[in-house]
Enzyme design. Structure first.
Site, short mmCIF file in Angstrom:
data_model
loop_
_atom_site.label_atom_id
_atom_site.label_comp_id
_atom_site.label_asym_id
_atom_site.label_seq_id
_atom_site.Cartn_x
_atom_site.Cartn_y
_atom_site.Cartn_z
N ALA A 1 -19.96 0.70 2.98
CA ALA A 1 -19.21 0.15 1.84
C ALA A 1 -19.99 -0.93 1.09
CB ALA A 1 -17.87 -0.40 2.33
N GLY B 1 -14.79 4.85 3.89
CA GLY B 1 -14.02 6.03 4.27
C GLY B 1 -14.64 6.66 5.50
N LYS C 1 7.70 4.08 2.12
CA LYS C 1 9.14 3.85 2.25
C LYS C 1 9.43 2.38 1.94
CE LYS C 1 10.45 7.87 4.01
NZ LYS C 1 10.29 8.81 2.92
N HIS D 1 -13.96 -3.17 13.61
CA HIS D 1 -13.83 -1.76 13.22
C HIS D 1 -14.10 -0.89 14.45
CE1 HIS D 1 -15.35 2.06 11.36
NE2 HIS D 1 -14.30 1.84 10.58
N GLU E 1 0.84 -1.21 0.00
CA GLU E 1 0.00 0.00 0.00
C GLU E 1 0.87 1.25 0.00
OE1 GLU E 1 -3.56 0.65 2.70
OE2 GLU E 1 -2.33 2.37 3.25
#
Ligand code: FAD
Length: 286
Positions: free
Chosen positions: A126, A110, A274, A150, A17
Protein backbone atom coordinates in the site's frame (compact mmCIF):
# COMPACT_ATOMS: atom_id res chain seq x y z
CA UNK A 1 -16.72 19.33 5.93
CA UNK A 2 -13.13 18.45 6.85
CA UNK A 3 -12.26 14.97 8.07
CA UNK A 4 -11.60 15.99 11.64
CA UNK A 5 -14.42 18.44 12.16
CA UNK A 6 -16.67 17.68 15.10
CA UNK A 7 -20.27 17.57 14.06
CA UNK A 8 -22.61 16.80 16.89
CA UNK A 9 -23.44 18.07 20.35
CA UNK A 10 -21.42 15.65 22.40
CA UNK A 11 -18.35 16.10 20.27
CA UNK A 12 -18.41 12.60 18.85
CA UNK A 13 -17.27 11.92 15.31
CA UNK A 14 -18.67 8.90 13.56
CA UNK A 15 -17.89 7.35 10.21
CA UNK A 16 -19.47 4.27 8.69
CA UNK A 17 -18.11 1.52 6.48
CA UNK A 18 -20.47 -0.03 3.96
CA UNK A 19 -19.90 -2.50 1.13
CA UNK A 20 -21.47 -3.19 -2.27
CA UNK A 21 -23.99 -6.04 -1.79
CA UNK A 22 -23.04 -9.31 -3.48
CA UNK A 23 -25.18 -11.03 -6.13
CA UNK A 24 -27.59 -8.13 -6.34
CA UNK A 25 -29.17 -9.08 -9.66
CA UNK A 26 -32.38 -7.09 -9.19
CA UNK A 27 -30.75 -4.11 -7.45
CA UNK A 28 -32.99 -4.69 -4.43
CA UNK A 29 -30.10 -5.19 -2.00
CA UNK A 30 -28.54 -1.90 -3.08
CA UNK A 31 -31.89 -0.13 -2.65
CA UNK A 32 -32.09 -1.59 0.87
CA UNK A 33 -28.56 -0.40 1.56
CA UNK A 34 -29.58 3.13 0.56
CA UNK A 35 -32.38 2.97 3.15
CA UNK A 36 -29.87 1.90 5.81
CA UNK A 37 -27.60 4.78 4.74
CA UNK A 38 -30.51 7.22 5.25
CA UNK A 39 -30.93 6.01 8.84
CA UNK A 40 -27.20 6.22 9.58
CA UNK A 41 -26.86 9.59 7.91
CA UNK A 42 -29.18 11.10 10.55
CA UNK A 43 -26.20 10.86 12.91
CA UNK A 44 -24.33 13.41 10.81
CA UNK A 45 -21.31 11.20 10.11
CA UNK A 46 -17.96 12.58 9.05
CA UNK A 47 -18.10 10.22 6.09
CA UNK A 48 -19.21 6.88 4.69
CA UNK A 49 -16.44 4.64 3.44
CA UNK A 50 -17.24 2.21 0.62
CA UNK A 51 -15.24 -1.00 0.27
CA UNK A 52 -13.66 -2.08 -2.99
CA UNK A 53 -12.96 -5.66 -4.10
CA UNK A 54 -9.23 -6.33 -4.44
CA UNK A 55 -8.40 -6.61 -8.13
CA UNK A 56 -11.35 -4.37 -8.98
CA UNK A 57 -13.96 -7.10 -9.50
CA UNK A 58 -16.78 -4.95 -8.06
CA UNK A 59 -15.48 -1.58 -9.21
CA UNK A 60 -18.72 -0.47 -10.90
CA UNK A 61 -20.87 -1.41 -7.90
CA UNK A 62 -18.50 0.26 -5.47
CA UNK A 63 -18.19 3.46 -7.52
CA UNK A 64 -21.97 3.38 -8.11
CA UNK A 65 -22.52 3.62 -4.36
CA UNK A 66 -19.89 6.37 -4.13
CA UNK A 67 -21.81 8.28 -6.82
CA UNK A 68 -25.12 7.79 -4.98
CA UNK A 69 -23.60 9.25 -1.80
CA UNK A 70 -22.12 12.23 -3.65
CA UNK A 71 -25.42 12.90 -5.40
CA UNK A 72 -27.03 13.02 -1.96
CA UNK A 73 -24.40 15.43 -0.60
CA UNK A 74 -22.94 12.82 1.72
CA UNK A 75 -19.18 12.87 2.36
CA UNK A 76 -17.58 9.70 1.05
CA UNK A 77 -14.25 7.90 1.17
CA UNK A 78 -13.92 5.21 -1.48
CA UNK A 79 -11.60 2.32 -0.59
CA UNK A 80 -9.05 1.81 -3.35
CA UNK A 81 -6.92 -1.34 -3.66
CA UNK A 82 -3.78 -1.81 -5.76
CA UNK A 83 -2.90 -5.51 -5.63
CA UNK A 84 -2.73 -7.13 -9.09
CA UNK A 85 -3.72 -3.80 -10.66
CA UNK A 86 -1.79 -2.16 -13.51
CA UNK A 87 -0.68 1.45 -13.36
CA UNK A 88 -3.02 2.32 -16.24
CA UNK A 89 -5.99 0.77 -14.40
CA UNK A 90 -5.03 2.78 -11.31
CA UNK A 91 -4.88 5.94 -13.44
CA UNK A 92 -8.32 5.28 -14.99
CA UNK A 93 -9.91 4.65 -11.59
CA UNK A 94 -8.35 7.71 -10.00
CA UNK A 95 -9.57 9.77 -12.94
CA UNK A 96 -13.08 8.35 -12.49
CA UNK A 97 -13.09 9.34 -8.81
CA UNK A 98 -11.74 12.78 -9.62
CA UNK A 99 -14.60 13.31 -12.07
CA UNK A 100 -17.07 12.32 -9.33
CA UNK A 101 -15.54 15.08 -7.20
CA UNK A 102 -14.28 12.67 -4.56
CA UNK A 103 -11.89 14.26 -2.04
CA UNK A 104 -10.90 11.40 0.28
CA UNK A 105 -9.51 7.99 -0.56
CA UNK A 106 -8.54 4.95 1.54
CA UNK A 107 -5.42 3.55 -0.11
CA UNK A 108 -5.05 -0.19 0.40
CA UNK A 109 -3.09 -3.10 -0.90
CA UNK A 110 -5.91 -5.66 -0.65
CA UNK A 111 -5.45 -9.43 -0.71
CA UNK A 112 -4.65 -11.24 -3.95
CA UNK A 113 -7.98 -12.42 -5.40
CA UNK A 114 -8.19 -16.20 -5.91
CA UNK A 115 -10.10 -16.06 -9.19
CA UNK A 116 -7.98 -13.49 -11.03
CA UNK A 117 -6.55 -14.38 -14.47
CA UNK A 118 -3.86 -11.67 -14.72
CA UNK A 119 -2.15 -10.25 -11.66
CA UNK A 120 -0.11 -7.16 -12.58
CA UNK A 121 2.97 -6.71 -10.41
CA UNK A 122 3.00 -2.87 -10.53
CA UNK A 123 2.06 -2.32 -6.85
CA UNK A 124 3.16 -4.70 -4.13
CA UNK A 125 2.35 -2.80 -0.95
CA UNK A 126 0.00 0.00 0.00
CA UNK A 127 2.84 2.47 0.66
CA UNK A 128 3.63 2.38 -3.08
CA UNK A 129 0.03 3.27 -3.85
CA UNK A 130 0.06 6.10 -1.30
CA UNK A 131 3.22 7.50 -2.93
CA UNK A 132 1.69 7.23 -6.40
CA UNK A 133 -1.60 8.92 -5.40
CA UNK A 134 0.25 11.64 -3.53
CA UNK A 135 2.51 12.39 -6.50
CA UNK A 136 -0.28 12.41 -9.07
CA UNK A 137 -3.44 13.73 -7.40
CA UNK A 138 -4.79 15.99 -4.65
CA UNK A 139 -6.81 13.36 -2.77
CA UNK A 140 -6.70 13.29 1.05
CA UNK A 141 -5.14 9.88 1.57
CA UNK A 142 -6.09 7.61 4.44
CA UNK A 143 -4.68 4.14 5.10
CA UNK A 144 -5.44 1.01 7.12
CA UNK A 145 -3.66 0.00 10.33
CA UNK A 146 -3.78 -3.05 12.56
CA UNK A 147 -3.77 -2.63 16.36
CA UNK A 148 -2.63 -6.23 16.92
CA UNK A 149 -0.52 -6.43 13.75
CA UNK A 150 -1.52 -7.42 10.23
CA UNK A 151 -2.03 -11.15 9.86
CA UNK A 152 0.97 -11.53 7.50
CA UNK A 153 3.35 -9.44 9.60
CA UNK A 154 6.08 -11.19 11.58
CA UNK A 155 5.27 -9.06 14.61
CA UNK A 156 3.61 -5.80 15.64
CA UNK A 157 6.85 -3.77 15.60
CA UNK A 158 7.60 -4.73 11.99
CA UNK A 159 4.02 -3.98 10.96
CA UNK A 160 4.25 -0.54 12.57
CA UNK A 161 7.43 0.19 10.58
CA UNK A 162 5.47 -0.67 7.41
CA UNK A 163 2.58 1.49 8.63
CA UNK A 164 5.06 4.36 9.03
CA UNK A 165 6.13 4.01 5.38
CA UNK A 166 2.51 4.77 4.38
CA UNK A 167 2.48 7.86 6.60
CA UNK A 168 5.89 9.02 5.32
CA UNK A 169 4.58 8.69 1.75
CA UNK A 170 1.66 11.04 2.49
CA UNK A 171 -1.21 9.38 4.40
CA UNK A 172 -2.97 11.95 6.57
CA UNK A 173 -5.21 9.64 8.57
CA UNK A 174 -5.56 5.93 9.42
CA UNK A 175 -8.53 3.70 10.10
CA UNK A 176 -7.91 0.69 12.31
CA UNK A 177 -8.97 -2.87 11.89
CA UNK A 178 -11.65 -3.96 14.34
CA UNK A 179 -10.51 -4.74 17.86
CA UNK A 180 -12.35 -5.71 21.04
CA UNK A 181 -9.72 -5.11 23.70
CA UNK A 182 -9.16 -1.40 24.21
CA UNK A 183 -5.87 -1.98 26.01
CA UNK A 184 -4.47 -3.53 22.80
CA UNK A 185 -5.47 -0.43 20.85
CA UNK A 186 -3.90 1.89 23.42
CA UNK A 187 -0.71 -0.20 23.49
CA UNK A 188 -0.60 0.09 19.68
CA UNK A 189 -1.18 3.88 19.76
CA UNK A 190 1.62 4.29 22.26
CA UNK A 191 4.05 2.35 20.07
CA UNK A 192 2.88 4.16 16.94
CA UNK A 193 3.34 7.63 18.40
CA UNK A 194 6.79 6.64 19.72
CA UNK A 195 7.87 5.83 16.16
CA UNK A 196 7.05 9.42 15.18
CA UNK A 197 3.73 8.77 13.45
CA UNK A 198 1.50 11.72 14.30
CA UNK A 199 -1.63 11.39 12.15
CA UNK A 200 -5.14 10.77 13.54
CA UNK A 201 -5.86 7.06 14.01
CA UNK A 202 -9.55 6.25 14.06
CA UNK A 203 -10.54 3.12 15.98
CA UNK A 204 -12.56 0.57 14.02
CA UNK A 205 -15.58 -0.70 15.96
CA UNK A 206 -17.49 -3.80 14.91
CA UNK A 207 -20.84 -4.36 16.63
CA UNK A 208 -21.08 -8.14 16.73
CA UNK A 209 -24.48 -9.36 15.62
CA UNK A 210 -23.73 -12.84 14.31
CA UNK A 211 -21.84 -15.73 15.90
CA UNK A 212 -20.98 -17.31 12.55
CA UNK A 213 -19.84 -14.03 11.01
CA UNK A 214 -17.55 -13.13 13.89
CA UNK A 215 -15.90 -16.54 13.82
CA UNK A 216 -15.23 -16.17 10.11
CA UNK A 217 -13.80 -12.67 10.58
CA UNK A 218 -11.59 -13.76 13.46
CA UNK A 219 -10.14 -16.54 11.31
CA UNK A 220 -8.98 -13.92 8.78
CA UNK A 221 -7.43 -11.40 11.15
CA UNK A 222 -5.13 -11.13 14.13
CA UNK A 223 -7.64 -9.94 16.70
CA UNK A 224 -8.04 -10.89 20.35
CA UNK A 225 -11.64 -11.67 21.23
CA UNK A 226 -12.84 -11.62 24.87
CA UNK A 227 -13.59 -15.14 26.16
CA UNK A 228 -16.69 -14.12 28.11
CA UNK A 229 -18.16 -12.34 25.08
CA UNK A 230 -17.57 -15.40 22.92
CA UNK A 231 -19.25 -17.60 25.51
CA UNK A 232 -22.30 -15.34 25.57
CA UNK A 233 -22.51 -15.27 21.77
CA UNK A 234 -22.19 -19.03 21.62
CA UNK A 235 -25.00 -19.42 24.12
CA UNK A 236 -27.36 -17.13 22.21
CA UNK A 237 -26.24 -17.99 18.68
CA UNK A 238 -29.74 -19.02 17.63
CA UNK A 239 -31.46 -16.00 19.18
CA UNK A 240 -30.95 -13.11 16.75
CA UNK A 241 -32.39 -10.44 19.05
CA UNK A 242 -30.39 -11.49 22.12
CA UNK A 243 -27.25 -11.70 19.98
CA UNK A 244 -27.62 -8.15 18.69
CA UNK A 245 -28.34 -6.84 22.21
CA UNK A 246 -25.11 -8.46 23.43
CA UNK A 247 -23.19 -6.86 20.53
CA UNK A 248 -24.77 -3.45 21.12
CA UNK A 249 -24.03 -3.52 24.84
CA UNK A 250 -20.42 -4.56 24.30
CA UNK A 251 -19.71 -1.95 21.61
CA UNK A 252 -21.40 0.80 23.66
CA UNK A 253 -19.18 -0.01 26.65
CA UNK A 254 -16.14 -0.23 24.41
CA UNK A 255 -16.76 3.24 22.94
CA UNK A 256 -17.56 4.70 26.37
CA UNK A 257 -14.33 3.37 27.80
CA UNK A 258 -12.38 4.79 24.86
CA UNK A 259 -14.04 8.13 25.48
CA UNK A 260 -14.00 8.32 29.27
CA UNK A 261 -10.68 6.63 30.00
CA UNK A 262 -8.66 7.67 26.95
CA UNK A 263 -10.43 10.74 25.55
CA UNK A 264 -11.10 9.15 22.14
CA UNK A 265 -14.29 10.48 20.55
CA UNK A 266 -13.91 9.47 16.93
CA UNK A 267 -15.22 6.06 15.86
CA UNK A 268 -15.33 4.21 12.56
CA UNK A 269 -18.13 1.64 12.57
CA UNK A 270 -18.07 -1.52 10.50
CA UNK A 271 -21.81 -1.47 9.83
CA UNK A 272 -22.03 -4.67 7.74
CA UNK A 273 -24.64 -2.68 5.78
CA UNK A 274 -27.11 -2.67 8.68
CA UNK A 275 -28.09 0.42 10.61
CA UNK A 276 -29.85 -1.16 13.59
CA UNK A 277 -26.96 -1.97 15.93
CA UNK A 278 -24.90 1.14 15.08
CA UNK A 279 -27.96 3.35 15.46
CA UNK A 280 -28.61 1.92 18.95
CA UNK A 281 -24.98 2.30 20.00
CA UNK A 282 -24.86 5.93 18.93
CA UNK A 283 -28.14 6.66 20.72
CA UNK A 284 -26.61 5.10 23.85
CA UNK A 285 -23.54 7.31 23.52
CA UNK A 286 -25.37 10.59 22.99
P1 FAD B 1 -0.05 -2.98 3.43
O1 FAD B 1 0.05 -1.76 4.22
O2 FAD B 1 0.70 -3.05 2.14
O3 FAD B 1 0.44 -4.19 4.36
C1 FAD B 1 0.23 -5.54 3.99
C2 FAD B 1 1.25 -6.44 4.68
O4 FAD B 1 2.54 -6.24 4.08
C3 FAD B 1 1.44 -6.13 6.17
O5 FAD B 1 1.74 -7.36 6.81
C4 FAD B 1 2.66 -5.22 6.21
O6 FAD B 1 3.37 -5.30 7.43
C5 FAD B 1 3.46 -5.78 5.04
N1 FAD B 1 4.26 -4.75 4.35
C6 FAD B 1 3.87 -3.49 4.00
N2 FAD B 1 4.85 -2.86 3.34
C7 FAD B 1 5.88 -3.74 3.27
C8 FAD B 1 7.18 -3.68 2.68
N3 FAD B 1 7.61 -2.58 2.06
N4 FAD B 1 7.99 -4.79 2.79
C9 FAD B 1 7.56 -5.91 3.42
N5 FAD B 1 6.33 -6.02 3.98
C10 FAD B 1 5.51 -4.95 3.90
N6 FAD B 1 -9.53 -5.11 1.58
C11 FAD B 1 -10.15 -5.04 0.38
O7 FAD B 1 -9.89 -5.88 -0.50
N7 FAD B 1 -11.06 -4.06 0.11
C12 FAD B 1 -11.38 -3.10 1.02
O8 FAD B 1 -12.20 -2.24 0.74
C13 FAD B 1 -10.73 -3.14 2.30
N8 FAD B 1 -10.97 -2.20 3.24
C14 FAD B 1 -10.27 -2.21 4.42
C15 FAD B 1 -10.48 -1.18 5.35
C16 FAD B 1 -9.79 -1.17 6.55
C17 FAD B 1 -10.01 -0.03 7.53
C18 FAD B 1 -8.89 -2.23 6.87
C19 FAD B 1 -8.16 -2.24 8.19
C20 FAD B 1 -8.66 -3.25 5.96
C21 FAD B 1 -9.34 -3.25 4.71
N9 FAD B 1 -9.14 -4.24 3.75
C22 FAD B 1 -9.78 -4.19 2.54
C23 FAD B 1 -8.23 -5.37 4.03
C24 FAD B 1 -6.79 -5.11 3.52
O9 FAD B 1 -6.80 -4.91 2.13
C25 FAD B 1 -5.94 -6.33 3.87
O10 FAD B 1 -5.76 -6.39 5.25
C26 FAD B 1 -4.61 -6.41 3.14
O11 FAD B 1 -4.06 -7.70 3.44
C27 FAD B 1 -3.59 -5.37 3.58
O12 FAD B 1 -3.85 -4.14 3.07
P2 FAD B 1 -2.97 -2.87 3.56
O13 FAD B 1 -3.39 -1.74 2.74
O14 FAD B 1 -3.01 -2.76 5.01
O15 FAD B 1 -1.53 -3.40 3.08
Amino acid sequence: MSLNETNNNKNFNFSFEIFPPKDDITGEKTENLYKEIDVLNKHNPTLFSVTFGAGGSNKDLSFGIVKHLINNNIEVMPHFTCICTSTSQINERLEELKKLNVKNILALRGDEPKDITVCYPDFRYANQLVKYIKQNTNFNISVACYPEGHIEAENLDKDIINFKHKVDEGAVQAFSQMFFDNSKFMFFLDKVYKTGINIPIIPGILPVTSYKQINKMLSLARVTFPKNLMEKLEKYQNDKYAMSQIGIEFATKQCLELLEKYGINNFHFYTLNKSFAVDEIIKNLK
